[in-house]
Design an enzyme around this catalytic site. Structure first.
Site, PDB file in Angstrom:
ATOM      1  N   ASP A 309       0.823  -1.208   0.000  1.00 34.55           N
ATOM      2  CA  ASP A 309       0.000   0.000   0.000  1.00 34.55           C
ATOM      3  C   ASP A 309       0.858   1.259   0.000  1.00 34.55           C
ATOM      4  O   ASP A 309       1.943   1.296   0.593  1.00 34.55           O
ATOM      5  CB  ASP A 309      -0.898  -0.021   1.251  1.00 34.55           C
ATOM      6  CG  ASP A 309      -1.832   1.159   1.317  1.00 34.55           C
ATOM      7  OD1 ASP A 309      -2.705   1.263   0.435  1.00 34.55           O
ATOM      8  OD2 ASP A 309      -1.686   1.995   2.229  1.00 34.55           O
ATOM      9  N   GLU A 360       0.699  -0.371  -5.043  1.00 31.78           N
ATOM     10  CA  GLU A 360      -0.318   0.660  -5.205  1.00 31.78           C
ATOM     11  C   GLU A 360       0.441   1.982  -5.253  1.00 31.78           C
ATOM     12  O   GLU A 360       0.919   2.479  -4.237  1.00 31.78           O
ATOM     13  CB  GLU A 360      -1.312   0.614  -4.042  1.00 31.78           C
ATOM     14  CG  GLU A 360      -2.513   1.523  -4.218  1.00 31.78           C
ATOM     15  CD  GLU A 360      -2.424   2.811  -3.417  1.00 31.78           C
ATOM     16  OE1 GLU A 360      -3.069   3.790  -3.826  1.00 31.78           O
ATOM     17  OE2 GLU A 360      -1.698   2.846  -2.405  1.00 31.78           O
TER      18      GLU A 360
END
Length: 636
Positions: A309, A360
């Site tokens: 992330d 991401e």
């Protein structure tokens, strides 16, 4: 240090000090051991600047009477026979400034239920796995040349029981896995599963990097779930957050009273946007902590991939930091963050080359996917955030203006080979007032469903792997709420039920047609037929597999007008059949049957000398494939 090495205690501490202990959970935390013929437990915790540390728990009535000893590596330890399996514990730390505070064990594998955060003494069971066939097949395959269609799930809001309690992994094994099979997905991706104190963070503000959240079940239940997925030929991916962590005072934050897990520079440590603290990626001990965590989830739970992330937050010094200081090269690159991410991917790929590493990341100035030796970070895939933003903005637009903005759909064709992409329609796009995917679509309810089918056909047809957030598969109208189950009652509405059927049909078509996934990272996978039809707002292109005969033609009508006798060029003369028509009544449209097979005619069309003529539904999508053709390409 690779994950398989066995080190002496001294060697393990030295490797930790230099950032190369990638099995750190075997050194720190709590472990059963026998000392002087007595069975007990050894507890170890890293708090280099602490003045004193005590072990407290159920076994000593939480009194500070079990003093721990510190070594030259900043590790405090104690052996004691007092604790029993299942009892809770913490560390009481006298911090550098003299303040005394109770802290969690960063290496705990099981915490008590929220809002409390003491850890259990919880030796995890060694599982006898039965997923060898899945793992062996995965090792032998090239995942770039395989279908990858991901169903993204927030664990505690996929479905709730009648009493309002969320499903745990035992429930999900019984219901989610059959649903994934029914819907035709190849993988499931979970938003973070690690322990976090605030459900509203969706799991992205972590405290326990080695602990499955107590709310989701036991570690053993999650292992059984993963095994059942593998036996059903479904891969399991998990979100992981190495960039920042929860600011709670009793967790990792300023663990010994000084910057421990975070950067020493307070401006670099503070993550203002998320109200979090950034990991000090320039610290060898933190590198060991994080990479060990990634390997732990891969090896302990047999997961098939990790989505890292917020990679941008680790790459750029000026990310959410107005007081940033340039690096020694005078740029905004976080060299420590880049080195950490490369080492993470290097270690994971050395030990588990078949595990997917996904980033991401939203910038374009740093190469994310590809070989580290070429300067890239070493990830396998990157979420294509630009594609997602352009596409969703386009589909929200009144069709009256779409023709002149058709390049919003085709711009991604130009840079599709810059990285290995996953095309995400993720949780971030259906929350915080952004509206659900269904609600974003222009027009009345019927047109919204038609466009959602059109959008998903574009998702499947566009080069790149796929991801769709839960509930979007049937067109849930309400935004996602982390504290409630999905609106499963929607499926009593025939339009929602037919939308779900369409998504399942499209997913199966994706797996069946090799052209849609076999050459995603190759130039020849895409051939645009017509991207300039602004007057009618129709986009057409070809997806090509390895063999000449393996190709499909995608036609997207982005206008609310049906076009009869619609003509496009095709690469070969012959007969073509329609294998998907989004406007069929079984999917929620009005057509009782699709277009008949079509025979080419000899006529020029852009780069082609053969054409086909068909009817394109209003706001509809078609996919055609050759049935009998001549393999001599006819060009102008």
């Amino acid at each position: 240090m690779t994950s398989g090495n066995v080190l002496t205690l001294k060697e393990a501490k030295e490797a930790f000090k230099h950032g190369h202990n990638y099995q750190l959970q075997k050194l720190l935390g709590v472990h059963e051991m026998t000392k002087h013929n007595e069975k007990g437990f050894v507890f170890r915790v890293w708090a280099p600047k602490a003045q004193a540390v005590w072990l407290v728990g159920d076994f000593n009535q939480w009194q500070a009477d079990l003093s721990m000893e510190k070594d030259e590596y900043g590790i405090w330890s104690i052996f004691t026979t007092l604790p029993q399996i299942g009892e809770m514990y913490k560390f009481k730390i006298k911090q550098a400034d003299g303040r005394e505070i109770y802290k969690i064990d960063p290496f705990a594998v099981r915490f008590e239920p929220r809002p409390h955060d003491a850890a259990y003494i919880y030796p995890t069971e060694i599982k006898k796995w039965h997923d060898g066939l899945w793992r062996g097949r995965k090792k032998r395959s090239n995942y770039f040349e395989r279908p990858l269609n991901i169903y993204e799930v927030h664990t505690s809001s996929w479905r709730h029981h009648a009493d309002g309690t969320p499903y745990n992994f035992t429930d999900l094994k019984d219901e989610l896995i059959p649903y994934l099979k029914k819907m035709g997905y190849t993988h499931v991706e979970f938003m973070p599963l690690m322990e976090h104190p605030l459900p509203a963070s969706w799991g992205y503000q972590l405290i326990g990097y080695y602990a499955l959240s107590e709310a989701y079940g036991t570690p053993e239940e999650f292992k059984d779930f993963v095994e059942a997925c593998h036996l059903a030929n479904i891969g399991v991916l998990v979100d992981w957050v190495p960039g920042h962590f929860c600011v709670n005072d009793d967790a990792l934050a300023y663990y010994d009273g000084t910057p421990t897990f975070e950067y020493n520079d307070i401006d670099q440590a503070n993550n203002r946007g998320w109200g979090a603290l950034n990991f000090g990626l320039d610290k060898p001990e933190v590198q060991s902590f994080l990479i060990s965590s990634a390997l732990y989830w891969i090896e302990e739970f047999h997961i098939d991939g990790i989505r890292v992330d917020a990679v941008s937050n680790m790459l750029y010094l000026d990310y959410d930091n107005p007081n940033w200081t340039p690096n020694e090269q005078g740029t905004n690159l976080n060299l420590a963050g880049i080195a950490f991410l490369q080492e993470l991917n290097r270690v994971v790929k050395f030990n588990h080359p078949d595990v997917l590493m996904i980033a991401e990341e939203s910038s374009s100035s740093t190469k994310i996917t590809g070989l580290i030796e070429t300067g890239a970070l070493g990830f396998d895939y990157k979420w294509n955030m630009g594609w997602m933003n352009d596409v969703l903005n386009f589909y929200q637009m009144d069709p009256l203006y779409r023709g002149e903005h058709l390049n919003m759909l085709t711009f991604s064709f130009m840079y599709r080979l810059a990285e290995n992409y996953i095309l995400p329609l993720s949780h971030d796009e259906v929350v915080h007032g952004k509206k659900s995917l269904m609600h974003k679509m222009w027009g009345d309810r019927y047109k919204q469903f038609a466009q959602l089918r059109n959008l998903y056909t574009y998702l499947i047809g566009h080069p790149g792997k796929k991801l769709l957030f839960m509930g979007s598969e049937w067109g849930q109208f309400l935004e996602w709420k982390y504290y409630e189950g999905l609106e499963w009652d929607d499926l009593k509405d025939p339009l929602n039920k037919k939308m779900q059927h369409f998504t399942a049909t499209l997913n199966e078509l994706y797996k069946t047609e090799r052209a849609l996934w076999e050459c995603d990272d190759q130039p020849e996978t895409l051939e645009v037929i017509d991207a300039d039809n602004q007057a009618q707002t129709v986009l057409s292109f070809i997806r090509q597999g390895k063999r000449k005969k393996d190709f499909v033609i995608v036609i997207l009508n982005l206008s609310p007008i049906e076009y009869q006798d619609f003509q496009i060029g095709v690469p070969y003369a012959g007969e073509y059949e329609e294998i998907l028509n989004s406007e069929l009544s079984e999917y929620g449209g009005t057509w009782k049957q699709g277009n008949p097979n079509v025979i080419t005619q000899s006529a020029p069309f852009k780069d082609y000398q053969d054409v086909i003529t068909t009817t394109v539904p209003a706001l509809g999508a078609l996919i055609l494939k050759p049935k009998t053709i001549k393999y001599r390409r006819k060009r102008k």
